[in-house]
Design a protein around this motif. Sequence first.
Motif, PDB file in Angstrom:
ATOM      1  N   GLU A 293      -0.270  -2.767  -4.047  1.00 35.67           N
ATOM      2  CA  GLU A 293      -0.098  -3.620  -5.225  1.00 35.67           C
ATOM      3  C   GLU A 293       0.373  -2.818  -6.426  1.00 35.67           C
ATOM      4  O   GLU A 293       1.257  -3.260  -7.176  1.00 35.67           O
ATOM      5  CB  GLU A 293      -1.429  -4.328  -5.532  1.00 35.67           C
ATOM      6  CG  GLU A 293      -1.813  -5.350  -4.461  1.00 35.67           C
ATOM      7  CD  GLU A 293      -3.219  -5.898  -4.641  1.00 35.67           C
ATOM      8  OE1 GLU A 293      -3.884  -5.491  -5.632  1.00 35.67           O
ATOM      9  OE2 GLU A 293      -3.657  -6.722  -3.819  1.00 35.67           O
ATOM     10  N   ARG A 294      -0.171  -1.636  -6.620  1.00 31.06           N
ATOM     11  CA  ARG A 294       0.253  -0.805  -7.752  1.00 31.06           C
ATOM     12  C   ARG A 294       1.668  -0.291  -7.562  1.00 31.06           C
ATOM     13  O   ARG A 294       2.469  -0.274  -8.507  1.00 31.06           O
ATOM     14  CB  ARG A 294      -0.724   0.352  -7.959  1.00 31.06           C
ATOM     15  CG  ARG A 294      -2.019  -0.061  -8.658  1.00 31.06           C
ATOM     16  CD  ARG A 294      -2.806   1.159  -9.106  1.00 31.06           C
ATOM     17  NE  ARG A 294      -3.350   1.895  -7.975  1.00 31.06           N
ATOM     18  CZ  ARG A 294      -4.583   1.759  -7.518  1.00 31.06           C
ATOM     19  NH1 ARG A 294      -5.409   0.896  -8.081  1.00 31.06           N
ATOM     20  NH2 ARG A 294      -5.007   2.480  -6.499  1.00 31.06           N
ATOM     21  N   ALA A 295       1.998   0.154  -6.347  1.00 28.15           N
ATOM     22  CA  ALA A 295       3.355   0.649  -6.080  1.00 28.15           C
ATOM     23  C   ALA A 295       4.380  -0.456  -6.286  1.00 28.15           C
ATOM     24  O   ALA A 295       5.476  -0.226  -6.817  1.00 28.15           O
ATOM     25  CB  ALA A 295       3.436   1.206  -4.662  1.00 28.15           C
ATOM     26  N   SER A 296       4.030  -1.663  -5.877  1.00 26.25           N
ATOM     27  CA  SER A 296       4.928  -2.798  -6.073  1.00 26.25           C
ATOM     28  C   SER A 296       5.104  -3.109  -7.553  1.00 26.25           C
ATOM     29  O   SER A 296       6.222  -3.340  -8.026  1.00 26.25           O
ATOM     30  CB  SER A 296       4.376  -4.021  -5.329  1.00 26.25           C
ATOM     31  OG  SER A 296       5.196  -5.149  -5.550  1.00 26.25           O
ATOM     32  N   ALA A 297       3.999  -3.084  -8.315  1.00 24.81           N
ATOM     33  CA  ALA A 297       4.072  -3.363  -9.747  1.00 24.81           C
ATOM     34  C   ALA A 297       4.901  -2.316 -10.488  1.00 24.81           C
ATOM     35  O   ALA A 297       5.581  -2.633 -11.469  1.00 24.81           O
ATOM     36  CB  ALA A 297       2.660  -3.426 -10.336  1.00 24.81           C
ATOM     37  N   LEU A 298       4.870  -1.072 -10.010  1.00 21.46           N
ATOM     38  CA  LEU A 298       5.642   0.006 -10.633  1.00 21.46           C
ATOM     39  C   LEU A 298       7.109  -0.006 -10.228  1.00 21.46           C
ATOM     40  O   LEU A 298       7.916   0.719 -10.813  1.00 21.46           O
ATOM     41  CB  LEU A 298       5.034   1.361 -10.257  1.00 21.46           C
ATOM     42  CG  LEU A 298       3.686   1.714 -10.878  1.00 21.46           C
ATOM     43  CD1 LEU A 298       3.092   2.949 -10.207  1.00 21.46           C
ATOM     44  CD2 LEU A 298       3.830   1.946 -12.381  1.00 21.46           C
ATOM     45  N   GLY A 299       7.462  -0.796  -9.222  1.00 22.73           N
ATOM     46  CA  GLY A 299       8.833  -0.801  -8.725  1.00 22.73           C
ATOM     47  C   GLY A 299       9.114   0.289  -7.712  1.00 22.73           C
ATOM     48  O   GLY A 299      10.267   0.572  -7.397  1.00 22.73           O
ATOM     49  N   ILE A 300       8.056   0.904  -7.175  1.00 24.16           N
ATOM     50  CA  ILE A 300       8.225   1.957  -6.171  1.00 24.16           C
ATOM     51  C   ILE A 300       8.630   1.359  -4.831  1.00 24.16           C
ATOM     52  O   ILE A 300       9.400   1.951  -4.069  1.00 24.16           O
ATOM     53  CB  ILE A 300       6.920   2.770  -6.024  1.00 24.16           C
ATOM     54  CG1 ILE A 300       6.541   3.410  -7.362  1.00 24.16           C
ATOM     55  CG2 ILE A 300       7.048   3.831  -4.935  1.00 24.16           C
ATOM     56  CD1 ILE A 300       7.574   4.363  -7.921  1.00 24.16           C
ATOM     57  N   VAL A 301       8.114   0.190  -4.504  1.00 25.45           N
ATOM     58  CA  VAL A 301       8.496  -0.548  -3.300  1.00 25.45           C
ATOM     59  C   VAL A 301       8.791  -1.988  -3.702  1.00 25.45           C
ATOM     60  O   VAL A 301       8.334  -2.454  -4.751  1.00 25.45           O
ATOM     61  CB  VAL A 301       7.386  -0.509  -2.220  1.00 25.45           C
ATOM     62  CG1 VAL A 301       7.155   0.917  -1.735  1.00 25.45           C
ATOM     63  CG2 VAL A 301       6.100  -1.130  -2.733  1.00 25.45           C
ATOM     64  N   PRO A 302       9.557  -2.731  -2.881  1.00 26.83           N
ATOM     65  CA  PRO A 302       9.840  -4.131  -3.209  1.00 26.83           C
ATOM     66  C   PRO A 302       8.568  -4.967  -3.293  1.00 26.83           C
ATOM     67  O   PRO A 302       7.558  -4.670  -2.651  1.00 26.83           O
ATOM     68  CB  PRO A 302      10.720  -4.594  -2.033  1.00 26.83           C
ATOM     69  CG  PRO A 302      11.311  -3.337  -1.480  1.00 26.83           C
ATOM     70  CD  PRO A 302      10.277  -2.275  -1.671  1.00 26.83           C
ATOM     71  N   GLU A 303       8.623  -6.046  -4.076  1.00 28.42           N
ATOM     72  CA  GLU A 303       7.452  -6.891  -4.284  1.00 28.42           C
ATOM     73  C   GLU A 303       6.924  -7.494  -2.990  1.00 28.42           C
ATOM     74  O   GLU A 303       5.729  -7.699  -2.837  1.00 28.42           O
ATOM     75  CB  GLU A 303       7.791  -8.008  -5.271  1.00 28.42           C
ATOM     76  CG  GLU A 303       8.015  -7.530  -6.697  1.00 28.42           C
ATOM     77  CD  GLU A 303       8.265  -8.672  -7.648  1.00 28.42           C
ATOM     78  OE1 GLU A 303       8.186  -9.845  -7.196  1.00 28.42           O
ATOM     79  OE2 GLU A 303       8.542  -8.420  -8.835  1.00 28.42           O
ATOM     80  N   HIS A 304       7.822  -7.787  -2.059  1.00 26.31           N
ATOM     81  CA  HIS A 304       7.426  -8.484  -0.830  1.00 26.31           C
ATOM     82  C   HIS A 304       7.059  -7.525   0.301  1.00 26.31           C
ATOM     83  O   HIS A 304       6.916  -7.960   1.446  1.00 26.31           O
ATOM     84  CB  HIS A 304       8.572  -9.385  -0.366  1.00 26.31           C
ATOM     85  CG  HIS A 304       9.838  -8.617  -0.098  1.00 26.31           C
ATOM     86  ND1 HIS A 304      10.776  -8.359  -1.075  1.00 26.31           N
ATOM     87  CD2 HIS A 304      10.305  -8.031   1.032  1.00 26.31           C
ATOM     88  CE1 HIS A 304      11.779  -7.664  -0.555  1.00 26.31           C
ATOM     89  NE2 HIS A 304      11.518  -7.450   0.727  1.00 26.31           N
ATOM     90  N   THR A 305       6.896  -6.242   0.017  1.00 30.25           N
ATOM     91  CA  THR A 305       6.645  -5.253   1.065  1.00 30.25           C
ATOM     92  C   THR A 305       5.419  -5.616   1.906  1.00 30.25           C
ATOM     93  O   THR A 305       4.338  -5.880   1.376  1.00 30.25           O
ATOM     94  CB  THR A 305       6.451  -3.852   0.462  1.00 30.25           C
ATOM     95  OG1 THR A 305       7.670  -3.453  -0.190  1.00 30.25           O
ATOM     96  CG2 THR A 305       6.105  -2.825   1.530  1.00 30.25           C
ATOM     97  N   ALA A 306       5.620  -5.606   3.226  1.00 32.14           N
ATOM     98  CA  ALA A 306       4.530  -5.874   4.160  1.00 32.14           C
ATOM     99  C   ALA A 306       4.062  -4.562   4.778  1.00 32.14           C
ATOM    100  O   ALA A 306       4.768  -3.550   4.743  1.00 32.14           O
ATOM    101  CB  ALA A 306       4.994  -6.839   5.249  1.00 32.14           C
ATOM    102  N   MET A 307       2.865  -4.574   5.355  1.00 33.46           N
ATOM    103  CA  MET A 307       2.294  -3.376   5.962  1.00 33.46           C
ATOM    104  C   MET A 307       1.820  -3.687   7.379  1.00 33.46           C
ATOM    105  O   MET A 307       1.402  -4.804   7.683  1.00 33.46           O
ATOM    106  CB  MET A 307       1.090  -2.873   5.158  1.00 33.46           C
ATOM    107  CG  MET A 307       1.394  -2.423   3.763  1.00 33.46           C
ATOM    108  SD  MET A 307      -0.062  -1.631   2.965  1.00 33.46           S
ATOM    109  CE  MET A 307      -1.210  -3.003   2.885  1.00 33.46           C
ATOM    110  N   VAL A 308       1.859  -2.662   8.218  1.00 32.26           N
ATOM    111  CA  VAL A 308       1.241  -2.751   9.533  1.00 32.26           C
ATOM    112  C   VAL A 308      -0.149  -2.128   9.448  1.00 32.26           C
ATOM    113  O   VAL A 308      -0.435  -1.337   8.559  1.00 32.26           O
ATOM    114  CB  VAL A 308       2.070  -2.021  10.614  1.00 32.26           C
ATOM    115  CG1 VAL A 308       3.455  -2.621  10.729  1.00 32.26           C
ATOM    116  CG2 VAL A 308       2.152  -0.527  10.312  1.00 32.26           C
ATOM    117  N   THR A 309      -1.010  -2.507  10.389  1.00 30.86           N
ATOM    118  CA  THR A 309      -2.307  -1.852  10.529  1.00 30.86           C
ATOM    119  C   THR A 309      -2.214  -0.872  11.685  1.00 30.86           C
ATOM    120  O   THR A 309      -1.943  -1.272  12.815  1.00 30.86           O
ATOM    121  CB  THR A 309      -3.423  -2.877  10.797  1.00 30.86           C
ATOM    122  OG1 THR A 309      -3.499  -3.770   9.677  1.00 30.86           O
ATOM    123  CG2 THR A 309      -4.762  -2.178  10.971  1.00 30.86           C
TER     124      THR A 309
END
Length: 597
Positions: free
Chosen positions: A268-284
């Motif tokens: 959430e922080r990386a997305s807010a900073l523009g480090i990754v796209p807002e819609h970035t998904a993650m795997v477990t």
Amino acid sequence: MLPALISKPARGIVWLCALWLAWAQTAAQAQSDEGVNRPNILLVLADDLGFSDLGAYGSEISTPTLDRLAEQGVRFTNYHTAANCAPARAMLLTGVDAHLAGVPNIPEMLAPEQMRFDHYQGVLGNNVVTVASLLENAGFNTYMAGKWHLGTGPGKLPSARGFMRTVALADSGADNWEQKPYLPIYDKANWYADGKPFDLPQDFYSSRFLVDKTIEFIDSNLDDGKPFFAYLPFQAVHIPVQAPQSFIDRYMGVYDGGWDVLRQQRLERASALGIVPEHTAMVTMSTTDDWSSLTAEQQRYEAKRMAVYAAMVEAMDFHLGRLLKYLELQGRLENTLVVFTSDNGAEASGPPRQNAPINQRLLASMDYNTDYETLGLKGSYNTISPSFASAVASPLAYYKFYAGEGGMRVPLIVAGPGVVAGEIDRAFTFVTDITPTLLSYAGVAAPGQRFAGRPIEPMSGRSLMPLLTGAADRVYGPEDAVGYELAGHAALFQGDYKLVRNRPPVGDGVWRLFNLADDPGETEDLSQREPRRFEAMKQSYANYAIENKVLAPPAGYTHTGQLIINTLHGRLREPILVGLLLVLLLIPLWVTYRRRL
């Protein structure tokens, strides 16, 4: 930043003209003993730092020094390196692919079948030249303080590879509080100063000591009119993860929510900073434990393991701040290019239960303990497990050794005179680009086909100066391909796309295709949807493997298994120690196997 009304091609021409004028001025000044004002260069390398471990990349860890550098310069969010240390360091310092440079893997993990070949020795070859050698030849004072891990034989230490003053750890790692090895594969922690064996001081702590030595080296020639190139490869945050108590105290309680909470918070922080796209998904990751299944005591212990890790990152940042303050007080910082990055992604080889009895016995034989109260202090051995390693790589998949983004994508911050301030650059960049960039900045030409009377490999990296000055959006075109391989884990980058294969036990050996611009978390395999691109990139990877003399690992190879075999070969007279090591290193493999059932 150049005015927006100027077109990109025009800006490129302006930048080239400016660079040529700067080089011409530098060359003219170099011929005189007076008025030399060429830029200094400080290259700082963290060890095993995760993608989101800095505040400027979404971390909860306090890193004010590096965050300030990010504000003053360019943050790269799509920079890639090798997935373990020695290959990354070889490419960082030469601009040449690790296989051609003689370092396709760390020597501790090379199979005997591979070591029959000259370019599979795990030490820097004589067919490449370091950026330090090139800058020394151009009149720079060159210094190094930190981890080397590129060879110890004749002509292999940094003092023979272009560095005028050095204090260097030759091994893959060592204790941060005293001079002792961290693995039984080493008899001792092998430190050298200016090419000779060196004994550490009694008050040693790695980050403080390495910054002190860097300041000492720079200060010794501060007024001779020459620029300096200082290489500062920290031990932080390589295992054993250790930090002063005052830093640890700041993170007690911070990680009580566990690794899943941390991974989501960082996304959430990386997305807010523009480090990754807002819609970035993650795997477990399959190696991530269920936090809720741990007992309260286990959760308490795991949270402190991570607190020590965070403390070690902050301690590194603090001591780097001392170095930058020294340069500022000496009036040198404004004319210094500062480059900060990591050699690879987060280390995940720590056992899930660090304080299990079998682990305690092994570590006790090496004069270490895993006691909760003293975790991270002198005499303590600490790591983070694969679960927290996935969190510090958030939102990326995998970690060190693997070709997933979590193993290869790391922070890169560049700040200094002429560098645009406060920019976030999303262009693909690679570790071989660092040496060409430093040479461009210094106004030093890359070598030709020979150096010091011997043939050398040409650099494959590209200067990032157009990105740093705002003259271009990319240095790699949509058709340019960059290949990579480590012990069978492999990748090819082309435009926004990545072809990747991760071998067992964590991977499955299947090629996959991802669009990193939309999906940095590598969650959506596009190989079936884009078969033509998929096949073309597989062919490009095959071409890369041929051109760079990549050797396939022997059947059944795993990096952990090979480390065990190599340790057994060197420690046959210590069966108890070897047996304990064998059990310890096999535990993560067994856990992964059980989860796949």
